[in-house]
Scaffold this active site. Structure first.
Site, PDB file in Angstrom:
ATOM      1  N   ASP A 191       0.862  -1.191   0.000  1.00  0.00           N
ATOM      2  CA  ASP A 191       0.000   0.000   0.000  1.00  0.00           C
ATOM      3  C   ASP A 191       0.898   1.241   0.000  1.00  0.00           C
ATOM      4  O   ASP A 191       1.813   1.356   0.827  1.00  0.00           O
ATOM      5  CB  ASP A 191      -0.891  -0.019   1.245  1.00  0.00           C
ATOM      6  CG  ASP A 191      -1.683   1.278   1.370  1.00  0.00           C
ATOM      7  OD1 ASP A 191      -2.730   1.409   0.722  1.00  0.00           O
ATOM      8  OD2 ASP A 191      -1.176   2.191   2.072  1.00  0.00           O
ATOM      9  N   GLY A 192       0.633   2.163  -0.937  1.00  0.00           N
ATOM     10  CA  GLY A 192       1.501   3.324  -1.109  1.00  0.00           C
ATOM     11  C   GLY A 192       1.582   4.200   0.121  1.00  0.00           C
ATOM     12  O   GLY A 192       2.653   4.728   0.456  1.00  0.00           O
ATOM     13  N   ASP A 252      -0.082   7.804  -9.120  1.00  0.00           N
ATOM     14  CA  ASP A 252      -0.885   7.358 -10.272  1.00  0.00           C
ATOM     15  C   ASP A 252      -1.727   6.165  -9.829  1.00  0.00           C
ATOM     16  O   ASP A 252      -1.582   5.044 -10.320  1.00  0.00           O
ATOM     17  CB  ASP A 252       0.046   6.986 -11.430  1.00  0.00           C
ATOM     18  CG  ASP A 252      -0.731   6.580 -12.667  1.00  0.00           C
ATOM     19  OD1 ASP A 252      -0.141   5.890 -13.542  1.00  0.00           O
ATOM     20  OD2 ASP A 252      -1.928   6.908 -12.753  1.00  0.00           O
TER      21      ASP A 252
END
Ligand code: SAM
Length: 307
Positions: free
Chosen positions: A145-146, A164
């Site tokens: 997870d970013g 993005d």
């Protein structure tokens, strides 16, 4: 589509709002399945070529993905005076990574995507999007997870971050990457002259969402700018937002944009140019009004598309 008297067609129906949709005729379904996180379809369409579709939303199409990925990447990369360490969050197809690596200033690019299966599918079925960018020696791919990845970083880890991820939809995996809490954390992890850019949804079908993302960046960064470009396969102008600690993209003249592109060896672009850089930042009155009334997004008051 009658072929030899038979009806032989498949349809990709993409809902923009509960009462409006875009219809694409499909030539061939290349892949269709579900990963741990999202539904994935890779289809070949008559009018837009290859399309990656996640949870029913067209992510990119071979016909016009360069408009989207060049618009997302180059304004932010050129706003930073010398981007060497670049973070990409999301970017499953590898096209954002492809555009970042065109800048010869880049020494390290880390792409953090939640869904390893999506990246593997794109690697296999969409080589014209990633152009083998995943194999570049400067690249590190992380499957996580970013937001969690960013929270673990030491301060000042990157010069530029490009977000993005998928649109913020209720129950989707990405809506917490569009909030003041996340942008505040991201700001700490960027260098003193750090810059970030994010895709910011449709300026028409989710205008309030686009405006709220802009306000969220403006609430957490000294410089915030919004721009947009028409992406035919999205059937809409698409919004982008940038936050910068020092430099302002609007200070870049066409001559300076051209000089930086040349100096960094960024060529063979399809959409972005020194003149386009000026044009895409023009904010029409109806968007300026939406920006005025928009509120920053927080973890406790997220904004979901279509809003
Ligand atoms: N260009 C597309 C667009 O803007 O419509 C999006 C590119 S890409 C397909 C979106 C990627 O975001 C997907 O690969 C998805 O796995 C990833 N993603 C979604 N939520 C994420 C999260 N929380 N952390 C990291 N990646 C995420």
């Amino acid at each position: 589509m009658a072929e030899g008297g038979r009806v032989n067609w498949r349809l990709l129906l993409e809902w923009q709002t509960p009462t409006s949709a875009v219809l694409h005729m499909i030539k061939r379904v290349i892949y269709s399945g579900r990963t741990k996180y999202q539904e994935v379809d890779i289809v070949d369409t008559y009018d837009f070529g290859l399309c990656l579709v996640l949870d029913g939303k067209v992510q990119s199409s071979s016909a016009d993905e360069k408009i989207y990925h060049e618009s997302l990447v180059h304004p932010a990369m050129l706003t930073h005076p010398k981007p060497s360490r670049v973070l990409i969050i999301g970017g499953g197809e590898g096209a954002t990574l492809r555009e970042v690596l065109k800048h010869r200033t880049v020494e390290k690019a880390v792409m953090v995507d939640l869904d390893e299966e999506v990246v593997q599918l794109c690697k296999k079925y969409l080589p014209e999007f990633h152009m083998n960018s995943f194999d570049d020696p400067r690249v590190e791919i992380v499957f996580e997870d970013g937001r969690k990845y960013v929270e673990r970083l030491p301060d000042g880890s990157f010069d530029v971050a490009i977000i993005d991820v998928t649109d913020p939809i209720e129950g989707g995996p990405s809506y917490l990457l569009y909030t003041t809490e996340f942008y505040r954390t991201l700001a700490r992890k960027l260098s003193n002259d750090g810059v970030f850019a994010t895709q910011a949804t449709s300026t028409y079908y989710s205008r309030n969402c686009f405006a709220a993302i802009y306000k969220t960046a403006a609430y957490t960064f000294p410089v915030a700018r919004a721009w947009h470009a028409f992406v035919p396969s999205y059937a809409s102008e698409w919004g982008f937002v940038l936050g910068s600690k020092v430099a302002d993209p609007l200070s870049l003249t066409p001559e300076e944009v051209g000089r930086r592109l040349k100096e960094r060896g960024v060529n063979n672009l399809e959409f972005y140019s020194p003149d386009v850089h000026q044009r895409i930042f023009a904010v029409p009155p109806y968007l300026a009004r939406a920006f005025e009334v928009a509120k920053p997004i927080t973890d406790s008051s997220p904004v979901f598309m279509p809003a």
